[in-house]
Scaffold this active site. Sequence first.
Site, PDB file in Angstrom:
ATOM      1  N   LYS A  15     -23.178  -5.234 -53.868  1.00  0.00           N
ATOM      2  CA  LYS A  15     -23.220  -4.566 -52.923  1.00  0.00           C
ATOM      3  C   LYS A  15     -22.657  -3.509 -53.011  1.00  0.00           C
ATOM      4  O   LYS A  15     -22.084  -2.513 -53.982  1.00  0.00           O
ATOM      5  CB  LYS A  15     -22.324  -4.843 -51.733  1.00  0.00           C
ATOM      6  CG  LYS A  15     -22.640  -6.402 -51.575  1.00  0.00           C
ATOM      7  CD  LYS A  15     -22.225  -7.076 -50.294  1.00  0.00           C
ATOM      8  CE  LYS A  15     -22.440  -8.879 -49.945  1.00  0.00           C
ATOM      9  NZ  LYS A  15     -22.077  -9.361 -48.983  1.00  0.00           N
ATOM     10  N   ARG A  98     -19.022 -18.002 -57.993  1.00  0.00           N
ATOM     11  CA  ARG A  98     -18.464 -17.961 -56.473  1.00  0.00           C
ATOM     12  C   ARG A  98     -16.593 -17.682 -56.799  1.00  0.00           C
ATOM     13  O   ARG A  98     -16.173 -17.889 -55.798  1.00  0.00           O
ATOM     14  CB  ARG A  98     -18.805 -19.310 -55.595  1.00  0.00           C
ATOM     15  CG  ARG A  98     -20.479 -19.781 -55.485  1.00  0.00           C
ATOM     16  CD  ARG A  98     -20.715 -18.363 -53.747  1.00  0.00           C
ATOM     17  NE  ARG A  98     -20.434 -19.009 -52.809  1.00  0.00           N
ATOM     18  CZ  ARG A  98     -20.923 -18.361 -51.505  1.00  0.00           C
ATOM     19  NH1 ARG A  98     -22.010 -17.563 -51.527  1.00  0.00           N
ATOM     20  NH2 ARG A  98     -19.875 -18.676 -50.708  1.00  0.00           N
ATOM     21  N   THR A 104     -15.662 -16.127 -48.568  1.00  0.00           N
ATOM     22  CA  THR A 104     -16.513 -14.170 -47.974  1.00  0.00           C
ATOM     23  C   THR A 104     -15.465 -13.701 -46.826  1.00  0.00           C
ATOM     24  O   THR A 104     -15.829 -12.789 -46.856  1.00  0.00           O
ATOM     25  CB  THR A 104     -17.311 -15.335 -46.432  1.00  0.00           C
ATOM     26  OG1 THR A 104     -17.751 -16.392 -47.254  1.00  0.00           O
ATOM     27  CG2 THR A 104     -17.984 -14.167 -46.212  1.00  0.00           C
ATOM     28  N   ARG A 115     -13.495 -10.263 -54.575  1.00  0.00           N
ATOM     29  CA  ARG A 115     -12.993  -9.321 -53.087  1.00  0.00           C
ATOM     30  C   ARG A 115     -11.970  -9.993 -52.381  1.00  0.00           C
ATOM     31  O   ARG A 115     -11.890  -8.919 -51.406  1.00  0.00           O
ATOM     32  CB  ARG A 115     -14.484 -11.300 -52.324  1.00  0.00           C
ATOM     33  CG  ARG A 115     -15.662 -10.629 -52.329  1.00  0.00           C
ATOM     34  CD  ARG A 115     -16.404 -12.473 -51.528  1.00  0.00           C
ATOM     35  NE  ARG A 115     -17.796 -12.197 -51.608  1.00  0.00           N
ATOM     36  CZ  ARG A 115     -18.291 -13.299 -50.953  1.00  0.00           C
ATOM     37  NH1 ARG A 115     -18.296 -14.270 -50.313  1.00  0.00           N
ATOM     38  NH2 ARG A 115     -19.786 -13.043 -50.924  1.00  0.00           N
ATOM     39  N   HIS A 132     -22.499  -9.926 -53.519  1.00  0.00           N
ATOM     40  CA  HIS A 132     -23.096 -11.674 -53.192  1.00  0.00           C
ATOM     41  C   HIS A 132     -23.246 -12.306 -54.027  1.00  0.00           C
ATOM     42  O   HIS A 132     -23.256 -11.951 -54.844  1.00  0.00           O
ATOM     43  CB  HIS A 132     -24.348 -10.927 -52.464  1.00  0.00           C
ATOM     44  CG  HIS A 132     -25.320 -12.544 -52.019  1.00  0.00           C
ATOM     45  ND1 HIS A 132     -25.262 -13.537 -50.620  1.00  0.00           N
ATOM     46  CD2 HIS A 132     -26.220 -13.057 -53.151  1.00  0.00           C
ATOM     47  CE1 HIS A 132     -25.873 -14.311 -51.476  1.00  0.00           C
ATOM     48  NE2 HIS A 132     -26.627 -14.124 -52.078  1.00  0.00           N
TER      49      HIS A 132
HETATM   50  P1  ADP Z   1     -21.324 -15.472 -48.309  1.00  0.00           P
HETATM   51  O1  ADP Z   1     -22.087 -13.391 -48.754  1.00  0.00           O
HETATM   52  O2  ADP Z   1     -20.227 -15.902 -48.912  1.00  0.00           O
HETATM   53  O3  ADP Z   1     -22.850 -16.336 -48.912  1.00  0.00           O
HETATM   54  P2  ADP Z   1     -22.740 -15.239 -45.850  1.00  0.00           P
HETATM   55  O4  ADP Z   1     -24.160 -15.932 -46.492  1.00  0.00           O
HETATM   56  O5  ADP Z   1     -22.004 -15.818 -44.611  1.00  0.00           O
HETATM   57  O6  ADP Z   1     -21.468 -15.947 -46.727  1.00  0.00           O
HETATM   58  O7  ADP Z   1     -22.636 -13.753 -45.089  1.00  0.00           O
HETATM   59  C1  ADP Z   1     -23.100 -13.196 -45.262  1.00  0.00           C
HETATM   60  C2  ADP Z   1     -21.918 -12.180 -45.319  1.00  0.00           C
HETATM   61  O8  ADP Z   1     -22.218 -11.341 -44.336  1.00  0.00           O
HETATM   62  C3  ADP Z   1     -20.805 -12.337 -46.049  1.00  0.00           C
HETATM   63  O9  ADP Z   1     -21.015 -11.570 -47.419  1.00  0.00           O
HETATM   64  C4  ADP Z   1     -20.766 -10.423 -45.091  1.00  0.00           C
HETATM   65  O10 ADP Z   1     -20.218  -9.132 -45.789  1.00  0.00           O
HETATM   66  C5  ADP Z   1     -21.085 -10.349 -44.024  1.00  0.00           C
HETATM   67  N1  ADP Z   1     -20.173 -11.615 -42.957  1.00  0.00           N
HETATM   68  C6  ADP Z   1     -20.046 -13.154 -42.833  1.00  0.00           C
HETATM   69  N2  ADP Z   1     -19.841 -13.640 -41.871  1.00  0.00           N
HETATM   70  C7  ADP Z   1     -18.988 -12.709 -41.410  1.00  0.00           C
HETATM   71  C8  ADP Z   1     -17.879 -12.537 -40.536  1.00  0.00           C
HETATM   72  N3  ADP Z   1     -17.646 -13.558 -40.336  1.00  0.00           N
HETATM   73  N4  ADP Z   1     -18.608 -11.316 -39.661  1.00  0.00           N
HETATM   74  C9  ADP Z   1     -18.053 -10.088 -40.659  1.00  0.00           C
HETATM   75  N5  ADP Z   1     -18.949 -10.067 -41.390  1.00  0.00           N
HETATM   76  C10 ADP Z   1     -19.887 -11.222 -42.356  1.00  0.00           C
END
Ligand code: ADP
Length: 174
Positions: A15, A98, A104, A115, A132
């Site tokens: 990112k 992962r 996350t 992360r 991601h």
């Molecule tokens: P991941 O990236 O671990 O698969 P998600 O798809 O749920 O998780 O979320 C996408 C992205 O949105 C995360 O990587 C993070 O950058 C942001 N994000 C997710 N949940 C939150 C949250 N509760 N508050 C702030 N940012 C968030």
Amino acid sequence: MPNSAKDEYTLVIIKPDGIKKSLTGNILTKLAEARLMIIGAKVVQVSRELAENHYRHLKDKPFFNDVIEYIQGKTYGRNYERVIALVYQGPEAISRVRRIAGATNPEEADPVSIRGSYGRITTKGIYENVIHASSDPVEAEREIKLWFQPDEIIGNIYPTKKIKTEPQEVLVWA
Ligand code: ADP
């Protein structure tokens, strides 16, 4: 490495915060621990449409717009409006990546994960978590097809078809 029936595919995105912090090398080195093959790689300026499609599962979240601007790099200035998209192939590719990526929320992520090591929560509350990584095989296939065309990936990983397109202007070297 030949395609194996047990192989999985996963999309990784470095990112804009990873680019801005010059972490590309560190991230690729950490991901090498997964012992997978990179079968696609490119630098992408992320359009709003691509970002919204990628994160469509978060459409109803209050932070949706902030996450869209984050993946587009809008927060960091023009030089950082880019990401590096990669496709990895190999056994258990999704879970291996992962695990190395971490949770996350960077504060909850294993401190040795990508992360956990490099992520932060901004004052606005956005998880700037550097990469991601696809969460499951269905999402991985959707995301890989969203970010890459078949001829940008080594190997026929999903079925393809040939279509005729209208003659169109394309950019070539002068
Ligand atoms: P991941 O990236 O671990 O698969 P998600 O798809 O749920 O998780 O979320 C996408 C992205 O949105 C995360 O990587 C993070 O950058 C942001 N994000 C997710 N949940 C939150 C949250 N509760 N508050 C702030 N940012 C968030």
